[in-house]
Design a protein around this motif. Sequence first.
Motif, PDB file in Angstrom:
ATOM      1  N   ARG A 188      24.801  52.781 -55.297  1.00  0.00           N
ATOM      2  CA  ARG A 188      23.994  52.242 -54.201  1.00  0.00           C
ATOM      3  C   ARG A 188      22.611  51.922 -54.741  1.00  0.00           C
ATOM      4  NH1 ARG A 188      22.594  57.685 -50.732  1.00  0.00           N
ATOM      5  NH2 ARG A 188      21.935  58.912 -52.505  1.00  0.00           N
ATOM      6  N   CYS A 189      21.816  51.249 -53.957  1.00  0.00           N
ATOM      7  CA  CYS A 189      20.459  50.916 -54.374  1.00  0.00           C
ATOM      8  C   CYS A 189      19.711  52.215 -54.663  1.00  0.00           C
ATOM      9  CB  CYS A 189      19.751  50.119 -53.277  1.00  0.00           C
ATOM     10  SG  CYS A 189      18.015  49.762 -53.617  1.00  0.00           S
ATOM     11  N   THR A 238      16.407  52.264 -52.040  1.00  0.00           N
ATOM     12  CA  THR A 238      16.625  52.393 -50.591  1.00  0.00           C
ATOM     13  C   THR A 238      17.738  53.374 -50.257  1.00  0.00           C
ATOM     14  OG1 THR A 238      18.271  50.621 -50.468  1.00  0.00           O
ATOM     15  CG2 THR A 238      15.932  49.986 -50.231  1.00  0.00           C
ATOM     16  N   GLU A 273      20.747  52.710 -49.921  1.00  0.00           N
ATOM     17  CA  GLU A 273      21.711  52.062 -49.036  1.00  0.00           C
ATOM     18  C   GLU A 273      22.912  51.562 -49.821  1.00  0.00           C
ATOM     19  OE1 GLU A 273      18.509  50.459 -45.746  1.00  0.00           O
ATOM     20  OE2 GLU A 273      19.420  49.049 -47.127  1.00  0.00           O
ATOM     21  N   GLY A 303      26.182  48.931 -50.250  1.00  0.00           N
ATOM     22  CA  GLY A 303      26.391  47.522 -49.967  1.00  0.00           C
ATOM     23  C   GLY A 303      26.567  46.735 -51.240  1.00  0.00           C
ATOM     24  N   ARG A 304      26.396  45.439 -51.141  1.00  0.00           N
ATOM     25  CA  ARG A 304      26.511  44.568 -52.308  1.00  0.00           C
ATOM     26  C   ARG A 304      25.126  44.422 -52.926  1.00  0.00           C
ATOM     27  NH1 ARG A 304      29.489  38.868 -53.123  1.00  0.00           N
ATOM     28  NH2 ARG A 304      28.465  38.410 -55.066  1.00  0.00           N
ATOM     29  N   TRP A 305      25.026  44.777 -54.184  1.00  0.00           N
ATOM     30  CA  TRP A 305      23.729  44.824 -54.824  1.00  0.00           C
ATOM     31  C   TRP A 305      23.716  44.009 -56.102  1.00  0.00           C
ATOM     32  CZ3 TRP A 305      21.334  46.589 -50.977  1.00  0.00           C
ATOM     33  CH2 TRP A 305      21.905  47.559 -50.172  1.00  0.00           C
ATOM     34  N   ARG A 315      18.923  46.663 -54.255  1.00  0.00           N
ATOM     35  CA  ARG A 315      19.192  45.706 -53.186  1.00  0.00           C
ATOM     36  C   ARG A 315      18.436  44.422 -53.517  1.00  0.00           C
ATOM     37  NH1 ARG A 315      17.248  47.840 -47.556  1.00  0.00           N
ATOM     38  NH2 ARG A 315      15.365  46.742 -48.189  1.00  0.00           N
TER      39      ARG A 315
END
Length: 163
Positions: free
Chosen positions: A20-21, A24, A26, A28-30, A51
Amino acid sequence: MSTGARTAKFRDAIRERDGRCIITKEQGRWISIPAESGGSINSIQNGMLLRADIHSLFGNYSVSISPDDNFKIVFFMEDNKGIASTHIDQAFIDDPKRPVDQLLRWHFRQAVLANMRGDGEPAFESDSRPGSDMIGEIISGPKACERIKVELFGRLAGYSEVI
């Protein structure tokens, strides 16, 4: 950015390591990005998962990580998300394949300098008269060492390739 098996391997290794980032936190797609350094661009130690918007902020030195302050995340702009002054996860810090402290320290120092321009750098007149002894004038003037650095780096920076 180049494509191919080496780049895909680099990207996948960073995604697997970070998950993950790292700023952040978070999912998702990074975008995996290379750290500003010499050496092999495809080394996992030259990248972090960020991110896309944080990638841009990191790239223009608006966000950085201070390894000398317990890996504190530092924003050099307004932070509306409450991320500033938080810290990178311990799992990332403990990973031997993460970017080394020297790279993070280098980026943090560049961010400080980039955000201090005008306040912290001396301003020097850079134009010399045609035929004058520019080096002689610099050496005999005030802050000769600093001025030589400004002249050299200012002139050489136009010839360096940014990756």
